[in-house]
Design a protein around this motif. Structure first.
Motif, PDB file in Angstrom:
ATOM      1  N   PHE A  50       0.849  -1.195   0.000  1.00 54.42           N
ATOM      2  CA  PHE A  50       0.000   0.000   0.000  1.00 54.42           C
ATOM      3  C   PHE A  50       0.883   1.242   0.000  1.00 54.42           C
ATOM      4  O   PHE A  50       1.621   1.506   0.971  1.00 54.42           O
ATOM      5  N   ASN A  51       0.768   2.005  -1.093  1.00 55.65           N
ATOM      6  CA  ASN A  51       1.463   3.285  -1.184  1.00 55.65           C
ATOM      7  C   ASN A  51       0.482   4.424  -1.429  1.00 55.65           C
ATOM      8  O   ASN A  51       0.889   5.502  -1.873  1.00 55.65           O
ATOM      9  N   VAL A  95      -3.171   8.827   1.555  1.00 53.49           N
ATOM     10  CA  VAL A  95      -2.124   7.893   1.970  1.00 53.49           C
ATOM     11  C   VAL A  95      -2.163   7.698   3.496  1.00 53.49           C
ATOM     12  O   VAL A  95      -1.733   6.675   4.000  1.00 53.49           O
ATOM     13  N   LEU A  96      -2.702   8.708   4.189  1.00 56.71           N
ATOM     14  CA  LEU A  96      -2.889   8.605   5.632  1.00 56.71           C
ATOM     15  C   LEU A  96      -4.371   8.483   5.944  1.00 56.71           C
ATOM     16  O   LEU A  96      -5.217   8.906   5.160  1.00 56.71           O
ATOM     17  N   SER A 155     -12.635  12.440   0.083  1.00 59.03           N
ATOM     18  CA  SER A 155     -12.299  11.017   0.116  1.00 59.03           C
ATOM     19  C   SER A 155     -11.761  10.676   1.495  1.00 59.03           C
ATOM     20  O   SER A 155     -11.013  11.448   2.096  1.00 59.03           O
ATOM     21  N   PHE A 156     -12.159   9.501   1.966  1.00 65.38           N
ATOM     22  CA  PHE A 156     -11.803   9.041   3.302  1.00 65.38           C
ATOM     23  C   PHE A 156     -11.043   7.735   3.190  1.00 65.38           C
ATOM     24  O   PHE A 156     -11.315   6.922   2.303  1.00 65.38           O
ATOM     25  N   LEU A 157     -10.088   7.537   4.107  1.00 61.87           N
ATOM     26  CA  LEU A 157      -9.312   6.308   4.124  1.00 61.87           C
ATOM     27  C   LEU A 157      -9.173   5.775   5.544  1.00 61.87           C
ATOM     28  O   LEU A 157      -8.880   6.545   6.471  1.00 61.87           O
ATOM     29  N   SER A 158      -9.351   4.462   5.695  1.00 55.24           N
ATOM     30  CA  SER A 158      -8.998   3.745   6.911  1.00 55.24           C
ATOM     31  C   SER A 158      -8.119   2.575   6.486  1.00 55.24           C
ATOM     32  O   SER A 158      -8.601   1.586   5.923  1.00 55.24           O
ATOM     33  N   GLY A 209       3.398  14.010  -2.315  1.00 57.25           N
ATOM     34  CA  GLY A 209       1.947  13.933  -2.217  1.00 57.25           C
ATOM     35  C   GLY A 209       1.310  13.462  -3.500  1.00 57.25           C
ATOM     36  O   GLY A 209       1.910  12.704  -4.260  1.00 57.25           O
ATOM     37  N   ALA A 210       0.121  13.942  -3.749  1.00 57.23           N
ATOM     38  CA  ALA A 210      -0.646  13.448  -4.890  1.00 57.23           C
ATOM     39  C   ALA A 210       0.082  13.690  -6.204  1.00 57.23           C
ATOM     40  O   ALA A 210       0.144  12.819  -7.068  1.00 57.23           O
TER      41      ALA A 210
END
Lengths: 108, 119
Positions: A29-30, A50-51, A62-65, B102-103
């Motif tokens: 995962f990057n 990414v975090l 956009s949300f990330l877990s 970053g992006a």
């Protein structure tokens, strides 16, 4: 193995809010990316996480877990032009792995 | 330079013929990717280059497929002895990954795609 899941289709009304979910299992995962793709066109970049947490960019968030292998794309104040496929992609090492895409139809 | 460009945009060929697609990446991008996409599906990874070196190939890339990037700039994807199952959009993408950028440093940017129809 590598697996990315998204709902196949969603329908929403103009002006509403819609959340498109994505779950993933990848060996590396990057970062997680969302792309928009209109019919017959190339995917265009929407967002990058990414975090853990929420990234907001105008009408799109956009949300990330990472612990849950889960992301969502939130589209607010839907417009007709938002009718498109939305692709969830994970940067797995050097490669990008794409989900099947969610076809969103925005109705008047 | 306005982005990734691909040529031709559309190609119709008879089964058994060879076809070649060309991709010109964004000029400073050192990574170049090829993907295949069929209707209703997400892009499937085929191969990628770091400069002129082909670093990874998918098992989808049978021996009828070959990709090159001889000078680390443009790339070609050749399909020999085409089959009807090769009908798809072939997408090229490029990136310039940079740690901490970053992006913008990690995103891949797609070309318009090359549509192949094998009849």
């Amino acid at each position: 193995g590598q697996n990315i899941d998204q709902p196949t289709e969603m329908t929403a009304t103009e002006g509403a809010i819609v959340q498109i979910n994505c779950t993933y299992q990848t060996s590396g995962f990057n970062g997680l990316f969302w792309y928009q793709q209109h019919a017959g066109e190339a995917p265009t970049f929407l967002s990058y996480n990414v975090l853990d947490g929420l990234e907001e960019k105008g009408r799109f968030s956009s949300f990330l877990s990472r612990s849950k292998g889960y992301s969502y794309l939130l589209l607010k104040e839907l417009q007709m032009k938002d009718s498109a496929s939305y692709l969830c992609a994970v940067a797995d090492g050097q490669n990008f792995v794409f989900g099947p895409g969610t076809r969103l139809s925005v109705l008047p | 330079d306005t982005g990734v460009s691909q040529d031709p945009r559309h190609k119709i060929t008879k089964r058994g013929q060879n076809v070649t697609f060309r991709c010109d990446p964004i000029s400073e991008h050192n990574r170049l990717y090829w993907y295949r996409q069929t209707l209703g599906q997400g892009p499937e990874f085929l191969t990628y280059f770091q400069n002129e070196a082909q670093l990874e190939k998918s098992r989808l890339l049978s021996d009828r497929f070959s990709a090159e990037r001889p000078k680390g700039s443009f790339s070609t994807l050749e399909i020999q002895r085409t089959e009807q199952g090769d009908s798809a959009m072939y997408l090229c993408a490029s990136s310039f990954p940079r740690f901490g950028a970053g992006a913008s440093g990690n995103t891949i940017y797609f070309g318009e795609g090359s549509w192949l129809t094998v009849v």
